[in-house]
Scaffold this motif. Structure first.
Motif, PDB file in Angstrom:
ATOM      1  N   GLU A   5      22.880 -27.736 -22.048  1.00 27.96           N
ATOM      2  CA  GLU A   5      23.448 -28.814 -22.836  1.00 27.96           C
ATOM      3  C   GLU A   5      24.295 -28.313 -23.998  1.00 27.96           C
ATOM      4  N   THR A   6      25.276 -29.136 -24.342  1.00 27.94           N
ATOM      5  CA  THR A   6      26.118 -28.915 -25.498  1.00 27.94           C
ATOM      6  C   THR A   6      25.944 -30.124 -26.404  1.00 27.94           C
ATOM      7  N   CYS A   7      25.678 -29.881 -27.684  1.00 27.36           N
ATOM      8  CA  CYS A   7      25.399 -30.969 -28.620  1.00 27.36           C
ATOM      9  C   CYS A   7      26.241 -30.845 -29.876  1.00 27.36           C
ATOM     10  N   PRO A   8      27.130 -31.809 -30.116  1.00 26.87           N
ATOM     11  CA  PRO A   8      27.756 -31.816 -31.425  1.00 26.87           C
ATOM     12  C   PRO A   8      26.767 -32.408 -32.433  1.00 26.87           C
ATOM     13  N   GLN A   9      26.706 -31.835 -33.597  1.00 25.58           N
ATOM     14  CA  GLN A   9      25.841 -32.329 -34.652  1.00 25.58           C
ATOM     15  C   GLN A   9      26.733 -32.768 -35.790  1.00 25.58           C
ATOM     16  N   LEU A  10      26.578 -34.015 -36.214  1.00 21.00           N
ATOM     17  CA  LEU A  10      27.382 -34.574 -37.286  1.00 21.00           C
ATOM     18  C   LEU A  10      26.521 -34.742 -38.520  1.00 21.00           C
ATOM     19  N   PHE A  11      27.048 -34.319 -39.645  1.00 19.72           N
ATOM     20  CA  PHE A  11      26.362 -34.439 -40.922  1.00 19.72           C
ATOM     21  C   PHE A  11      27.140 -35.423 -41.778  1.00 19.72           C
ATOM     22  N   SER A  12      26.497 -36.485 -42.202  1.00 23.40           N
ATOM     23  CA  SER A  12      27.117 -37.462 -43.091  1.00 23.40           C
ATOM     24  C   SER A  12      26.355 -37.439 -44.404  1.00 23.40           C
ATOM     25  N   THR A  13      27.087 -37.531 -45.505  1.00 21.41           N
ATOM     26  CA  THR A  13      26.452 -37.545 -46.819  1.00 21.41           C
ATOM     27  C   THR A  13      26.640 -38.916 -47.442  1.00 21.41           C
ATOM     28  N   VAL A  14      25.537 -39.633 -47.618  1.00 21.46           N
ATOM     29  CA  VAL A  14      25.544 -40.960 -48.228  1.00 21.46           C
ATOM     30  C   VAL A  14      24.975 -40.792 -49.629  1.00 21.46           C
ATOM     31  N   THR A  15      25.859 -40.584 -50.593  1.00 18.74           N
ATOM     32  CA  THR A  15      25.414 -40.233 -51.944  1.00 18.74           C
ATOM     33  C   THR A  15      24.794 -41.395 -52.708  1.00 18.74           C
ATOM     34  N   ASP A  16      25.171 -42.618 -52.387  1.00 16.51           N
ATOM     35  CA  ASP A  16      24.634 -43.789 -53.083  1.00 16.51           C
ATOM     36  C   ASP A  16      23.324 -44.224 -52.412  1.00 16.51           C
ATOM     37  N   PRO A  17      22.184 -44.033 -53.090  1.00 11.55           N
ATOM     38  CA  PRO A  17      20.897 -44.402 -52.493  1.00 11.55           C
ATOM     39  C   PRO A  17      20.819 -45.877 -52.086  1.00 11.55           C
ATOM     40  N   ALA A  18      21.514 -46.739 -52.787  1.00 14.91           N
ATOM     41  CA  ALA A  18      21.487 -48.168 -52.482  1.00 14.91           C
ATOM     42  C   ALA A  18      22.194 -48.497 -51.171  1.00 14.91           C
TER      43      ALA A  18
END
Length: 115
Positions: free
Chosen positions: A14-27
């Motif tokens: 298998e090949t897996c792209p991994q995406l990292f998203s940063t949601v800085t606003d806790p709300a």
């Protein structure tokens, strides 16, 4: 966006792209998680032809959201990420979450063990 392939892979793994998203606003994290789960993840899986997908929130940094999509092989991944659907999905993401930054890595299974 960075795609990295190891020099040695196991054929047929298998090949897996991994995406990292940063949601800085806790709300906004709950709303982001709901949108990703209900809208983006099913749309991406269908558009990409992904075999599986996983989502995680980091336990060490609560602002980090991780998503992984599993493809049958590198060719299937390239077909998915180089086509018009990828551009549409990125545009949709940017429209709905312009303040969320993203990075992308591609992982190719090098080894798998079971107990």
């Amino acid at each position: 966006m960075r795609f990295a392939y190891p020099t040695r892979t196991i054929p047929g793994r298998e090949t897996c792209p991994q995406l990292f998203s940063t949601v800085t606003d806790p709300a906004r994290r709950e709303a982001f998680g709901t949108w990703y789960s209900r809208e983006h993840l099913p749309d991406a899986m269908k558009s990409f032809g992904a075999v599986k997908a996983w989502r995680y929130w980091s336990a060490t940094d609560p602002s980090l959201h991780h998503a992984m999509y599993q493809f049958a092989d590198k060719t299937a991944l390239e077909r998915a990420t180089e086509g018009p659907e990828m551009k549409r999905l990125v545009a949709d993401f940017n429209r709905d979450w312009p303040d969320v930054t993203r990075t992308r890595e591609v992982l190719v299974l090098a080894e798998e063990r079971a107990a």
